[in-house]
Design an enzyme around this catalytic site. Structure first.
Site, PDB file in Angstrom:
ATOM      1  N   HIS A 119     -18.599 -10.893 -17.206  1.00 35.97           N
ATOM      2  CA  HIS A 119     -18.116 -10.112 -18.235  1.00 35.97           C
ATOM      3  C   HIS A 119     -17.868 -11.122 -19.383  1.00 35.97           C
ATOM      4  CE1 HIS A 119     -16.374  -6.678 -16.056  1.00 35.97           C
ATOM      5  NE2 HIS A 119     -16.422  -7.383 -15.068  1.00 35.97           N
ATOM      6  N   CYS A 157     -21.751  -5.852 -16.019  1.00 33.15           N
ATOM      7  CA  CYS A 157     -21.170  -5.495 -14.846  1.00 33.15           C
ATOM      8  C   CYS A 157     -21.548  -4.393 -13.965  1.00 33.15           C
ATOM      9  CB  CYS A 157     -19.641  -5.628 -14.862  1.00 33.15           C
ATOM     10  SG  CYS A 157     -18.829  -5.778 -13.074  1.00 33.15           S
ATOM     11  N   GLU A 208     -17.080 -10.394 -22.426  1.00 27.41           N
ATOM     12  CA  GLU A 208     -15.698 -10.254 -23.271  1.00 27.41           C
ATOM     13  C   GLU A 208     -14.440 -10.818 -22.695  1.00 27.41           C
ATOM     14  OE1 GLU A 208     -17.092  -8.181 -20.783  1.00 27.41           O
ATOM     15  OE2 GLU A 208     -15.443  -7.289 -19.760  1.00 27.41           O
TER      16      GLU A 208
END
Lengths: 204, 250
Positions: free
Chosen positions: A184, A80, A186
């Site tokens: 992202h 990001c 994750e």
């Protein structure tokens, strides 16, 4: 050991949890300790919020040079704002970035409130190369995005993937030991976990 | 193209997910971690946890739930309900929440939204707006639709975005619990005035309601609780139906 760089910008627990999930035996630490970052084999460089704040907070912790050094020689994953900060310059607050990748960070323009900004949600990632980091991930796979600015690398051949929002934009960069993504991983379910798993195995 | 999102909402009290209509006749629906995993496996795009715990003594449960879910479910997690100030927000983010939904606290103190978006970024602040039609406009209500505020919902939405809200969760209190569909006039009047994504909520009774939220209400995401909790539809069925109606989903 993987060092997730903590410079006070954003919640790093999900990144930590995701690495624990894909590699339970690997040592992972969330840290702002200069020595730990220098000695880590792999660096994860995240970032949330506004880029000018990120640049400032990194400098306040005397980490700028350490990050620039780490980005020279070991597997380095930007996430990001961690991708955006690698660039020369951002339209957000008109601030310089770390200047590791030549390029600019620009804002999405919205017309008549049709395409919303931030670009938030699951969008398709079209690969531009066959980087090791894409192993086991389908081309056109959807990842989770949330951002209002995007990167524009000067050298288009550094783009590892594109996404379309208003227009095609670069959503991943690969250069030597650096791989950096706008989305992202994750928070991107199985495809995201696969990308993080690949990072733990990527040798340069 | 960016996919439209389906967000199941889990009502949580004292550490358990509960099912009920308008917060009464609550039935235990199970362990939040198990239910979160089930929705994740079905392809939910995000999860929202609404803490409806009445006693502030038991607020710690929600932290524990978020910590446990965040270790196993890797999609965005939103938490709302009873969030009062910046300390609550910090605690929930540290526990593993990605976004915090605030409602009453924003009305009591609109500058909280500016503070939070400056401190943690707009991406983590969802402003929840509960609106009811009064005469010819929509008015913001608090406390489950009981307390009028006199504030115009569309104006309020614009103000919240100007203060840094990254997303708006719009609930029609006229439709909530009725299963008669979203108030898409309300959704459209807000969606067409703001640049941030909006989530439609309140009143979903069938899969057509989800489609209409996107097509008529121009929402970016649709939130529903009972149609998923009571097992009427799975997330997969909802996505299949939306796809058949030419809506891009994951």
């Amino acid at each position: 050991m993987i060092a997730i760089v903590d410079y006070g910008m954003g919640n790093l627990r999900s990144v930590y949890n995701a690495f624990r999930k894909v590699s339970p035996n690997l040592k992972v630490c969330v840290t702002s300790d200069l020595k730990l970052i220098q000695s880590a084999e792999r660096i994860v460089f995240p970032g949330q919020g506004a880029m000018p704040d990120c640049v400032r907070e990194l400098a306040n912790r005397n980490l700028t040079e350490t990050i620039i050094d780490a980005a020279k020689n070991k597997p380095f994953l930007g996430i990001c704002i961690g991708l955006q900060m690698l660039n020369d310059f951002s339209e957000e607050g008109s601030v310089p970035g770390l200047g590791i990748i030549p390029g600019r960070v620009r804002k999405f323009k919205t017309k008549n409130h049709f395409n919303k900004v931030p670009h938030m949600g699951w969008n398709k990632v079209y690969r531009k190369n066959n980087h090791f980091m894409w192993n086991g991930i389908n081309n056109n796979e959807r990842f989770y995005f949330v951002h209002s600015y995007f990167v524009e690398p000067k050298d288009q051949s550094l783009s590892a993937a594109e996404t379309i929002y208003e227009h095609p934009f670069c959503c991943a960069i690969s250069k030597d030991n650096i791989f950096a993504v706008q989305f992202h991983p994750e928070k991107s379910s199985l495809a995201g976990l696969q990308l993080l798993k690949n990072f733990t195995r990527w040798s340069i | 193209m960016l996919a439209k999102r389906i967000i199941p909402c889990l009502d949580v009290t004292d550490g358990r997910v509960v099912k009920g209509v308008n917060f009464v006749d609550l039935i235990d629906a199970g362990d939040p971690v198990e239910i979160a995993k089930k929705y994740n496996d079905q392809g939910a795009d995000e999860l929202t946890f609404l803490d409806i715990t009445a006693s502030s003594d038991n607020r710690g449960f929600i932290i524990d739930i978020i910590e446990r879910v965040a270790e196993q479910v890797f999609i965005p997690l939103t938490v709302g309900g009873g969030v009062r100030g910046i300390n609550d927000i910090r605690t929930l983010l540290n526990a593993g929440a990605d976004k915090i939904s605030i409602n009453t606290a924003a009305i009591h103190n609109p500058s909280l939204v500016s503070q939070v978006s400056q401190k943690f970024g707009s991406q983590c602040i969802v402003v929840a707006i509960d609106a009811k039609k009064v005469n010819n406009h929509w008015e913001v209500f608090t406390h489950g639709g009981r307390n009028p505020t006199g504030i115009n919902a569309v104006k309020w939405a614009k103000e919240m975005v100007n203060r840094g809200a990254g997303e708006l969760l719009i609930t029609s209190m006229d439709r909530d619990g009725t299963k008669s569909g979203f108030d898409n006039e309300l959704n459209l009047s807000i969606s067409s005035e703001v640049d941030v994504p909006i989530i439609a909520s309140g009143g979903v009774g069938n899969l057509d309601d989800l489609v209409n939220g996107i097509v008529q209400g121009k929402a970016d995401a649709v939130l529903a609780a009972s149609i998923f909790h009571f097992g009427e539809f799975t997330i997969e069925e909802a996505k299949k139906y939306m796809r058949e109606n030419f809506i891009e989903v994951r």
